[in-house]
Design a protein around this motif. Structure first.
Motif, short mmCIF file in Angstrom:
data_model
loop_
_atom_site.label_atom_id
_atom_site.label_comp_id
_atom_site.label_asym_id
_atom_site.label_seq_id
_atom_site.Cartn_x
_atom_site.Cartn_y
_atom_site.Cartn_z
N ALA A 37 18.57 32.70 10.31
CA ALA A 37 17.21 33.05 9.89
C ALA A 37 17.12 34.54 9.62
CB ALA A 37 16.21 32.64 10.97
N SER A 38 16.27 34.91 8.66
CA SER A 38 16.09 36.33 8.34
C SER A 38 15.27 37.01 9.43
CB SER A 38 15.37 36.47 7.00
OG SER A 38 14.04 35.97 7.10
N ALA A 39 15.35 38.33 9.45
CA ALA A 39 14.63 39.10 10.46
C ALA A 39 13.12 38.90 10.34
CB ALA A 39 14.97 40.58 10.32
N SER A 40 12.63 38.87 9.10
CA SER A 40 11.19 38.71 8.91
C SER A 40 10.72 37.33 9.35
CB SER A 40 10.81 38.95 7.45
OG SER A 40 11.48 38.01 6.60
N THR A 41 11.55 36.31 9.11
CA THR A 41 11.19 34.95 9.53
C THR A 41 11.14 34.84 11.04
OG1 THR A 41 12.19 34.00 7.54
CG2 THR A 41 11.87 32.53 9.42
N VAL A 42 12.13 35.43 11.71
CA VAL A 42 12.16 35.40 13.17
C VAL A 42 10.95 36.14 13.73
CG1 VAL A 42 13.41 36.17 15.22
CG2 VAL A 42 14.65 35.16 13.31
N ALA A 43 10.66 37.34 13.20
CA ALA A 43 9.55 38.14 13.71
C ALA A 43 8.22 37.41 13.54
CB ALA A 43 9.52 39.49 13.00
N ALA A 101 7.98 45.43 13.07
CA ALA A 101 8.55 45.75 11.76
C ALA A 101 9.51 46.94 11.84
CB ALA A 101 7.41 46.04 10.78
N LEU A 102 9.13 47.99 12.57
CA LEU A 102 9.96 49.19 12.63
C LEU A 102 11.24 48.95 13.41
CD1 LEU A 102 7.20 51.90 13.19
CD2 LEU A 102 8.67 51.64 11.17
N SER A 103 11.15 48.24 14.53
CA SER A 103 12.36 47.98 15.32
C SER A 103 13.32 47.08 14.55
CB SER A 103 12.00 47.37 16.67
OG SER A 103 11.30 46.14 16.50
N THR A 104 12.78 46.09 13.83
CA THR A 104 13.62 45.20 13.03
C THR A 104 14.28 45.98 11.89
OG1 THR A 104 12.17 43.34 13.53
CG2 THR A 104 13.66 43.09 11.66
N ALA A 217 3.14 37.92 8.94
CA ALA A 217 3.16 36.74 8.07
C ALA A 217 3.24 37.16 6.60
CB ALA A 217 1.91 35.90 8.31
N GLY A 218 2.52 38.24 6.26
CA GLY A 218 2.60 38.75 4.89
C GLY A 218 3.98 39.28 4.56
N TRP A 219 4.67 39.82 5.56
CA TRP A 219 6.04 40.32 5.37
C TRP A 219 7.02 39.17 5.14
CZ3 TRP A 219 9.47 42.11 9.97
CH2 TRP A 219 10.67 42.65 9.51
N ALA A 220 6.88 38.10 5.93
CA ALA A 220 7.83 37.00 5.84
C ALA A 220 7.51 36.01 4.73
CB ALA A 220 7.88 36.25 7.18
N ALA A 229 11.98 26.21 2.55
CA ALA A 229 11.44 25.94 3.88
C ALA A 229 12.45 26.30 4.97
CB ALA A 229 11.07 24.46 3.99
N VAL A 230 11.92 26.70 6.12
CA VAL A 230 12.76 27.02 7.28
C VAL A 230 13.24 25.71 7.90
CG1 VAL A 230 12.79 28.16 9.52
CG2 VAL A 230 11.43 29.12 7.66
N GLY A 231 14.51 25.67 8.31
CA GLY A 231 15.09 24.46 8.86
C GLY A 231 14.45 24.06 10.18
N TRP A 232 14.62 22.78 10.53
CA TRP A 232 14.03 22.27 11.77
C TRP A 232 14.64 22.92 13.00
CZ3 TRP A 232 9.57 20.00 11.86
CH2 TRP A 232 9.14 19.26 10.77
N THR A 233 15.94 23.19 12.96
CA THR A 233 16.59 23.82 14.12
C THR A 233 16.01 25.21 14.37
OG1 THR A 233 18.64 22.61 13.71
CG2 THR A 233 18.78 24.59 15.09
#
Length: 346
Positions: A37-43, A101-104, A217-220, A229-233
């Motif tokens: 997963a991307s950093a923005s998606t995780v955050a 956002a800054l730490s990521t 949410a606007g970032w991701a 779509a993001v996977g189920w896992t």
């Protein structure tokens, strides 16, 4: 709050231990399960699930205290509502949106170790800022303990610096400094506006994380739309992180900020990287820490012991207000600061 009561001191200690363990587990879960997963998606994802979890806890808490709420509902003026909204927005943008956002970005640009090294300086910044804000001089033992603990944390991280620098260390370092200042401000501001708050915490931090999740949410959003779509896992792991790990962690974090202050909270966070390293070694995921890292862990533990012992045995301050500061806004959201009264009355 006085810590001379053994019961209250023991409560603070076990809450701190649980918080450290929860924060360490987030590192392990993210590292092991969210590599795709991307950093923005995780955050954005874990913050969104955290909001859902806090909403559930808040509803449960309100249901338990319905009778008390109905009999003790203080009148809230328009001025207090405006101040509260301003405080919520300030806390959300600094401690949730900006810090995440800054730490990521710092880790993405400079690699993980440079941001970790810079963020290990947070206790020094917070302790100094706390003294300036309250116009009090920190106890010598607290200063010594903080210095020893931060030195140990720096030694622990420095060993990993070789060969781990990212594509833009300078810009990543600036982002890490921004993250440090964002979290330092957030910790001090929340501790000040909620000091000694003993009521339910979920409904007080729910609006903060709800507002803070909007920029994330606007970032991701564009990245998720572009990649599909993001996977189920991944969704399941984000749900686990947000609801089962971050919700109790954030509840404990803000309770500790309210009763023990920002300097205490920022210092105990230094125990997280060593705990992650030891857990990873015990699980066979990484090699044993190097001798210099063991020395760093010993120094961090010693410094934390000195600081915490001094904190628990010191006399509580009767006030944190700036002398002669009546005309100065403590909140930055308008004249006066009535939010302490609001949260104590809720």
């Amino acid at each position: 709050m006085t810590y001379r009561s053994p019961r209250r001191a023991a409560t603070l200690i076990w809450q701190s231990g649980v918080l450290i363990a929860l924060l360490a587990s987030t590192w392990l879960i993210v590292g092991a399960s969210l590599n795709d997963a991307s950093a923005s998606t995780v955050a954005a994802g874990r913050t969104g699930f955290t909001v859902l979890g806090l909403m559930a806890v808040s509803c449960w808490s309100k249901a338990r205290n319905t009778a008390a709420t109905l009999t003790a509902a203080p009148a809230t003026g328009a001025g207090e509502v405006r101040r509260r909204r301003c405080q919520i927005t300030t806390l959300a943008l600094t401690g949730v949106s900006a810090y995440t956002a800054l730490s990521t970005a710092a880790i993405s640009l400079a690699g993980p170790e440079v941001p970790a090294l810079l963020l290990s300086l947070t206790p020094v910044v917070v302790l100094a800022a706390e003294g300036v804000h309250t116009r009090t001089r920190p106890q010598a033992r607290m200063v010594v303990g903080t210095f020893i603990a931060v030195t140990g944390a720096a030694l622990f991280v420095t060993h990993e610096l070789g060969g781990t620098l990212g594509r833009n260390t300078a810009l990543g370092s600036l982002a890490a400094l921004g993250a440090l200042l964002s979290m330092a401000f957030y910790s001090l501001y929340f501790a000040h506006t909620h000091r000694d708050h003993s009521g339910p915490m979920a409904q007080h931090i729910l609006p903060i994380f709800t507002v803070g999740a909007i920029p994330l949410a606007g970032w991701a959003g564009p990245e998720i739309m572009a990649d599909g779509a993001v996977g189920w896992t991944t969704t399941g792991m984000l749900a686990l992180l947000g609801t089962a790990v971050y919700v109790p962690a954030y509840l404990l974090q803000h309770r500790i900020l309210a009763v023990a202050g920002a300097s205490y909270f920022s210092l105990i966070q230094l125990a997280v990287p060593p705990l992650v390293a030891l857990t990873s070694t015990a699980s066979g995921l990484t090699a044993a820490p190097a001798p210099i890292q063991i020395i760093g862990m010993a120094l961090t533990s010693t410094g934390m012991y000195i600081f915490i012992r001094s904190k628990l045995t010191s006399s509580p301050q009767t006030t944190n207000r700036i002398p002669g500061g009546r005309g100065r806004s403590d909140t930055g959201c308008g004249p006066g600061n009535r939010f302490d009264h609001d949260v104590r009355s809720s």
